[in-house]
Design a protein around this motif. Sequence first.
Motif, PDB file in Angstrom:
ATOM      1  N   ALA A   1       0.840  -1.198   0.000  1.00  0.00           N
ATOM      2  CA  ALA A   1       0.000   0.000   0.000  1.00  0.00           C
ATOM      3  C   ALA A   1       0.875   1.249   0.000  1.00  0.00           C
ATOM      4  N   TYR A   2       0.389   2.276  -0.703  1.00  0.00           N
ATOM      5  CA  TYR A   2       1.165   3.511  -0.866  1.00  0.00           C
ATOM      6  C   TYR A   2       0.263   4.732  -0.698  1.00  0.00           C
ATOM      7  N   GLY A   3       0.803   5.753  -0.039  1.00  0.00           N
ATOM      8  CA  GLY A   3       0.128   7.041   0.089  1.00  0.00           C
ATOM      9  C   GLY A   3      -0.965   7.067   1.144  1.00  0.00           C
ATOM     10  N   ASN A   4      -0.769   7.893   2.153  1.00  0.00           N
ATOM     11  CA  ASN A   4      -1.750   8.051   3.248  1.00  0.00           C
ATOM     12  C   ASN A   4      -2.242   6.707   3.788  1.00  0.00           C
ATOM     13  N   VAL A   5      -1.307   5.846   4.117  1.00  0.00           N
ATOM     14  CA  VAL A   5      -1.636   4.519   4.642  1.00  0.00           C
ATOM     15  C   VAL A   5      -2.195   4.658   6.048  1.00  0.00           C
ATOM     16  N   LYS A   6      -3.271   3.917   6.309  1.00  0.00           N
ATOM     17  CA  LYS A   6      -3.881   3.939   7.639  1.00  0.00           C
ATOM     18  C   LYS A   6      -4.403   2.550   7.969  1.00  0.00           C
ATOM     19  N   ILE A   7      -4.009   2.047   9.149  1.00  0.00           N
ATOM     20  CA  ILE A   7      -4.559   0.806   9.686  1.00  0.00           C
ATOM     21  C   ILE A   7      -5.457   1.201  10.855  1.00  0.00           C
ATOM     22  N   ILE A   8      -6.673   0.688  10.859  1.00  0.00           N
ATOM     23  CA  ILE A   8      -7.626   0.997  11.928  1.00  0.00           C
ATOM     24  C   ILE A   8      -8.077  -0.319  12.549  1.00  0.00           C
ATOM     25  N   GLN A   9      -7.911  -0.427  13.873  1.00  0.00           N
ATOM     26  CA  GLN A   9      -8.409  -1.586  14.610  1.00  0.00           C
ATOM     27  C   GLN A   9      -9.412  -1.088  15.634  1.00  0.00           C
ATOM     28  N   GLY A  10     -10.657  -1.416  15.406  1.00  0.00           N
ATOM     29  CA  GLY A  10     -11.719  -0.995  16.309  1.00  0.00           C
ATOM     30  C   GLY A  10     -11.757   0.519  16.446  1.00  0.00           C
ATOM     31  N   ASP A  11     -12.137   0.986  17.614  1.00  0.00           N
ATOM     32  CA  ASP A  11     -12.183   2.429  17.863  1.00  0.00           C
ATOM     33  C   ASP A  11     -11.028   2.882  18.747  1.00  0.00           C
ATOM     34  N   THR A  12     -10.026   1.992  18.923  1.00  0.00           N
ATOM     35  CA  THR A  12      -8.959   2.333  19.864  1.00  0.00           C
ATOM     36  C   THR A  12      -7.585   2.503  19.245  1.00  0.00           C
ATOM     37  N   LEU A  13      -7.325   1.945  18.061  1.00  0.00           N
ATOM     38  CA  LEU A  13      -5.971   1.946  17.532  1.00  0.00           C
ATOM     39  C   LEU A  13      -5.946   2.372  16.069  1.00  0.00           C
ATOM     40  N   THR A  14      -5.020   3.303  15.771  1.00  0.00           N
ATOM     41  CA  THR A  14      -4.782   3.741  14.397  1.00  0.00           C
ATOM     42  C   THR A  14      -3.281   3.846  14.184  1.00  0.00           C
ATOM     43  N   ILE A  15      -2.810   3.333  13.043  1.00  0.00           N
ATOM     44  CA  ILE A  15      -1.414   3.480  12.643  1.00  0.00           C
ATOM     45  C   ILE A  15      -1.407   4.126  11.262  1.00  0.00           C
ATOM     46  N   THR A  16      -0.622   5.189  11.104  1.00  0.00           N
ATOM     47  CA  THR A  16      -0.536   5.867   9.813  1.00  0.00           C
ATOM     48  C   THR A  16       0.911   5.891   9.339  1.00  0.00           C
ATOM     49  N   GLY A  17       1.089   5.965   8.014  1.00  0.00           N
ATOM     50  CA  GLY A  17       2.418   6.029   7.420  1.00  0.00           C
ATOM     51  C   GLY A  17       2.317   6.300   5.934  1.00  0.00           C
ATOM     52  N   ASP A  18       3.444   6.157   5.232  1.00  0.00           N
ATOM     53  CA  ASP A  18       3.491   6.413   3.792  1.00  0.00           C
ATOM     54  C   ASP A  18       3.363   5.141   2.960  1.00  0.00           C
ATOM     55  N   THR A  19       4.007   4.060   3.401  1.00  0.00           N
ATOM     56  CA  THR A  19       3.940   2.788   2.680  1.00  0.00           C
ATOM     57  C   THR A  19       3.751   1.644   3.666  1.00  0.00           C
ATOM     58  N   LEU A  20       3.238   0.526   3.143  1.00  0.00           N
ATOM     59  CA  LEU A  20       2.952  -0.614   4.005  1.00  0.00           C
ATOM     60  C   LEU A  20       3.095  -1.895   3.206  1.00  0.00           C
ATOM     61  N   TYR A  21       3.605  -2.917   3.854  1.00  0.00           N
ATOM     62  CA  TYR A  21       3.554  -4.276   3.337  1.00  0.00           C
ATOM     63  C   TYR A  21       2.782  -5.084   4.372  1.00  0.00           C
ATOM     64  N   TYR A  22       1.708  -5.766   3.924  1.00  0.00           N
ATOM     65  CA  TYR A  22       0.860  -6.526   4.840  1.00  0.00           C
ATOM     66  C   TYR A  22       0.746  -7.966   4.361  1.00  0.00           C
ATOM     67  N   ASP A  23       1.012  -8.905   5.265  1.00  0.00           N
ATOM     68  CA  ASP A  23       0.853 -10.324   4.992  1.00  0.00           C
ATOM     69  C   ASP A  23      -0.422 -10.784   5.693  1.00  0.00           C
ATOM     70  N   GLY A  24      -1.433 -11.109   4.912  1.00  0.00           N
ATOM     71  CA  GLY A  24      -2.722 -11.522   5.472  1.00  0.00           C
ATOM     72  C   GLY A  24      -2.694 -12.876   6.145  1.00  0.00           C
ATOM     73  N   ASN A  25      -1.737 -13.732   5.792  1.00  0.00           N
ATOM     74  CA  ASN A  25      -1.636 -15.048   6.430  1.00  0.00           C
ATOM     75  C   ASN A  25      -1.119 -14.929   7.860  1.00  0.00           C
ATOM     76  N   THR A  26      -0.105 -14.114   8.059  1.00  0.00           N
ATOM     77  CA  THR A  26       0.484 -13.958   9.393  1.00  0.00           C
ATOM     78  C   THR A  26      -0.101 -12.756  10.150  1.00  0.00           C
ATOM     79  N   ARG A  27      -0.852 -11.900   9.449  1.00  0.00           N
ATOM     80  CA  ARG A  27      -1.413 -10.654  10.004  1.00  0.00           C
ATOM     81  C   ARG A  27      -0.290  -9.760  10.542  1.00  0.00           C
ATOM     82  N   TYR A  28       0.778  -9.666   9.755  1.00  0.00           N
ATOM     83  CA  TYR A  28       1.958  -8.879  10.127  1.00  0.00           C
ATOM     84  C   TYR A  28       2.086  -7.719   9.146  1.00  0.00           C
ATOM     85  N   ALA A  29       2.214  -6.513   9.679  1.00  0.00           N
ATOM     86  CA  ALA A  29       2.317  -5.309   8.851  1.00  0.00           C
ATOM     87  C   ALA A  29       3.649  -4.613   9.090  1.00  0.00           C
ATOM     88  N   LYS A  30       4.255  -4.135   8.004  1.00  0.00           N
ATOM     89  CA  LYS A  30       5.459  -3.305   8.069  1.00  0.00           C
ATOM     90  C   LYS A  30       5.081  -1.953   7.494  1.00  0.00           C
TER      91      LYS A  30
END
Length: 180
Positions: free
Chosen positions: A49-78
């Motif tokens: 993922a590229y540009g204004n990356v945002k991960i949202i978990q429920g209503d308590t956690l947000t992570i933002t950045g510029d780029t992301l690599y996400y593995d759906g099998n391990t649920r691991y994000a960089k």
Amino acid sequence: LLPGADSLVGLNTDFSLIQVFGNVSFRHRGSILKCRIAIQNSIANTIEAYGNVKIIQGDTLTITGDTLYYDGNTRYAKIYGKQVVLRDKKIVLETRQMNYDMNSSDAYYSTRGKITQDSSILRSNKGNYNTKTKLFNYVGDVEIMHPKYVLCTEKLDYDSNNHLATFITQTSITSTDGVI
């Protein structure tokens, strides 16, 4: 991992590799990923993922950045960027690179990080934060700037629920009253 976006392009004939553009949104096992552009590999179960990356978990956690690599099998994000920011209800963690394990709720950073909680600012070279237990582990040039003191050490564990710091090595605390 089902995408929503303004446009979608198949990058191969079976559409197992797609590129999505504009207002991109993926939902996976209770988490939402948003960005401007993404490449999804449905066979490997990964997303770049590229540009204004945002991960949202429920209503308590947000992570933002510029780029992301996400593995759906391990649920691991960089997550990478000029400023990667993790926010929960009480903590703001800023760094340039973060790994987030959605299974264990552990965020790891190995580039200088800054943590803000209430009126305290903590900096360290690397560390990890468990977003469920609210426990931090800091390593390397750890510094806490509090209105009443400055604490310097090389290693520190911190329970943000109880505001309890455990010093692992030689530590100095400087205040208007002196140095400990």
